[in-house]
Design an enzyme around this catalytic site. Structure first.
Site, short mmCIF file in Angstrom:
data_model
loop_
_atom_site.label_atom_id
_atom_site.label_comp_id
_atom_site.label_asym_id
_atom_site.label_seq_id
_atom_site.Cartn_x
_atom_site.Cartn_y
_atom_site.Cartn_z
N TYR A 30 1.02 -1.09 -0.05
CA TYR A 30 -0.03 -0.01 -0.13
C TYR A 30 0.81 1.11 -0.12
CZ TYR A 30 -3.37 -3.26 2.09
OH TYR A 30 -4.31 -4.19 2.60
N CYS B 178 1.69 2.63 3.48
CA CYS B 178 2.00 1.92 4.39
C CYS B 178 3.49 2.02 5.09
CB CYS B 178 1.73 0.37 3.97
SG CYS B 178 2.69 -0.85 5.26
N PHE C 173 5.09 0.15 6.95
CA PHE C 173 6.15 -1.10 6.82
C PHE C 173 6.72 -1.11 5.23
CE2 PHE C 173 3.03 -1.86 10.19
CZ PHE C 173 4.01 -1.70 11.04
N CYS C 174 5.65 -0.92 4.26
CA CYS C 174 6.26 -0.90 3.02
C CYS C 174 7.31 0.24 2.64
CB CYS C 174 4.89 -0.71 2.12
SG CYS C 174 3.68 -1.70 2.42
N1 LIG Z 1 5.09 -6.76 10.96
C1 LIG Z 1 4.69 -6.48 9.49
C2 LIG Z 1 3.21 -5.61 9.80
C3 LIG Z 1 2.65 -5.52 8.30
C4 LIG Z 1 1.26 -4.86 8.25
O1 LIG Z 1 0.66 -4.75 9.30
N2 LIG Z 1 0.69 -4.22 7.18
C5 LIG Z 1 -0.57 -3.81 7.07
C6 LIG Z 1 -0.54 -2.59 6.17
S1 LIG Z 1 0.56 -1.27 6.72
C7 LIG Z 1 -1.37 -4.78 6.43
O2 LIG Z 1 -1.09 -5.48 5.78
N3 LIG Z 1 -2.46 -5.22 7.20
C8 LIG Z 1 -3.44 -6.35 6.75
C9 LIG Z 1 -4.48 -5.79 5.90
O3 LIG Z 1 -4.38 -4.66 5.40
O4 LIG Z 1 -5.47 -6.57 5.85
C10 LIG Z 1 5.54 -5.74 8.84
O5 LIG Z 1 6.54 -5.25 9.33
O6 LIG Z 1 5.67 -6.12 7.60
#
Ligand SMILES: N[C@@H](CCC(=O)N[C@@H](CS)C(=O)NCC(=O)O)C(=O)O
Length: 330
Positions: A106, A109, A111-112
């Protein structure tokens, strides 16, 4: 009728939000108010979600996934002109010359953005696939349903910190895995995930106008249909405005701007006068802090942060060191 539907769905969001914040399970598990993945498919099936309470921590706990690219922000950060330009660290591994790197993400995001800061810094060309947060059809093939997901010549990597560690290993195979980050670097990388990201969301949704500014960015950069975009912008902003108040409580934050400024000052103190935490060049903690701050840099909260704390110089150094994005067209 359409209005009624909309109202009842917004009410569902509110219930889900309350369920999340109070920690009570909510029957509305699929209402999603994602800051990064905000969407507005009000006509979606029960499987689609606006605010999936089992994922709320991901979405809301780190709701700094929004930013606006504005002239004002650019100007605020452009003290860069007065700074020396820091050279990028050249890629040192001849072994790491991937043919294809694809980031499922995203746009806003955090993390991204951590992963992107790394790829940009190391000049690793990558393609981006923007995931639709409602149906996630772009990652249907994956069991892991969060972003970022990185594909490196067919090898799947998940979780931003793991991805960064793995890529670092590929770039620097001579460095033992345990030494990828020293104690100090590890501590601050943990601080980013456990503290900094939680401070960001109450800030970017602090006022109604900030919430709309944030959602404007999210919806204009994300993978949304036209209708999703319009609805998400306002309904998402309204919902997140309220959610952010609850998040403040959850993370014991009374003064969100104060907490943001404090985090920025804490980071500058951690530098102990060094150009970067890594010394004369950024380490993985520098890249992580920079990565999560980058999406908010031109939002009001990011502008305020730079105006009111000492973080601007480091941020500008990072910006010039990381340089232009190595993203390539898909
Ligand atoms: N610990 C993971 C967390 C990743 C995360 O929580 N990503 C969120 C978006 S920022 C996500 O995909 N959430 C699930 C969703 O959108 O349904 C990391 O560091 O990559």
């Amino acid at each position: 009728m359409a209005t009624m539907n909309r109202i009842s769905r917004i009410a569902a969001i509110t219930r889900a939000v309350e369920g999340f914040v109070t920690g009570k399970p909510t029957p509305q598990r699929h209402v999603q108010v994602a800051l990064y993945s905000v969407s507005s498919n009000f006509n979606s099936s029960p499987k689609s979600h606006w605010f999936s309470s089992d994922r709320l921590t991901d979405h809301l706990g780190h709701s700094n996934c929004a930013a606006a690219h504005g002239m004002a922000g650019t100007m605020l950060f452009s003290v860069a002109a007065a700074q020396e330009v820091h050279a990028k660290e050249p890629r040192q591994s001849k072994e790491f010359m991937p043919n294809e790197v694809v980031l499922y993400q995203y746009e806003a995001c955090p993390f991204c953005n951590k992963v992107k800061a790394f790829l940009d810094y190391y000049d690793v060309p990558y393609k981006v696939v923007e995931v639709n947060p409602i149906n996630k059809k772009e990652i249907k093939w994956s069991d892991y349903k969060k972003v970022p997901i990185l594909m490196v010549d067919g090898e799947k990597m998940v979780d931003s910190s793991d991805i960064v560690d793995k890529l670092f290993q590929k770039i620097h195979p001579e460095i033992p895995v345990d030494s990828v980050s020293n104690d100090e670097g590890r501590k601050w990388r943990g601080w980013v995930d456990n503290h900094l990201v939680h401070v960001l969301s109450p800030n970017i949704y602090r006022t109604t106008s900030e919430a709309i500014e944030s959602f404007d960015y999210i919806t204009s950069h994300g993978n949304f249909s036209f209708t999703e975009r319009i609805i998400a912008k306002y309904a998402g902003a309204a919902a997140m405005y309220f959610v952010s108040k609850k998040l403040k409580k959850k993370h014991n934050i009374t003064d969100e701007r104060g907490a943001l400024y404090e985090a920025a000052e804490t980071w500058v103190d951690a530098l102990k006068g060094r150009e970067f935490l890594g010394g004369s060049k950024p380490d993985l903690a520098d890249l992580a802090v920079f990565g999560v701050l980058r999406p908010i840099r031109h939002l009001k909260s990011g502008r305020d942060m730079v105006e009111n704390t000492r973080i601007g110089e480091w941020y500008t150094r990072m910006e010039s060191t990381v340089g232009v994005s190595s993203r390539v067209m898909a």
